[in-house]
Design a protein around this motif. Sequence first.
Motif: not given
Length: 194
Positions: A168-194
């Motif tokens: 379960v942990a390996a699956s979650i980490v793989a999803l976060v690193v390769y799929l979810v987090m890059p897209r989320v960070v890009r989506l909220v970057s204007s707020w995140l890096f303000r």
Amino acid sequence: MDQEGNSGVQEYPERKDVTFHVKHCVRPGASARYEAWLREIIKAASDFPGHQGVHILRPQESESNYEIAVRFSSEEDARRWRDSTQRKDLMASIEKDLQEREVIEIHSGIDFWFTPLGSTAKQPSRWKQWLITTAVIWPLTMIVPALWGPVFDILPILGTWGVSHGLVAASIVALVVYLVMPRVVRLVSSWLFR
């Protein structure tokens, strides 16, 4: 190299699963040539040992900055690509269409989530990093175990204590690193890096 002997490449210690980040600022009117060149260099990189995929962040209409993230299985593989004759020749063919010297960084699988390219880039607040990471991981901790449930029922050995947690942990980490987090960070970057 700049006048101080700095190659523009930020070095990191040896590690596994790295991302080779490149930032290019394309001259006005050169986008079509750059896009054709980008397809060519992506194909060349894909032929190198350890290549695991590529992600491109294209500029908005009024901007000209491209960010390319090429994943490799090791820092040695990323360096082999960076220092290759093929890459140097391809860079020489596009340099006239770039406004600035390219910026290159080599990062491990997770430390680039909150690191915008360029050494002068501002880091987001720790509380924002915590909030985004929690918002991404929380739903996955509910969804991923449920998806593994039928597999654990069919193969009880995988459902044993410790083994099931690891899967379960390996699956979650793989999803976060390769799929979810890059897209989320890009989506909220204007707020995140303000």
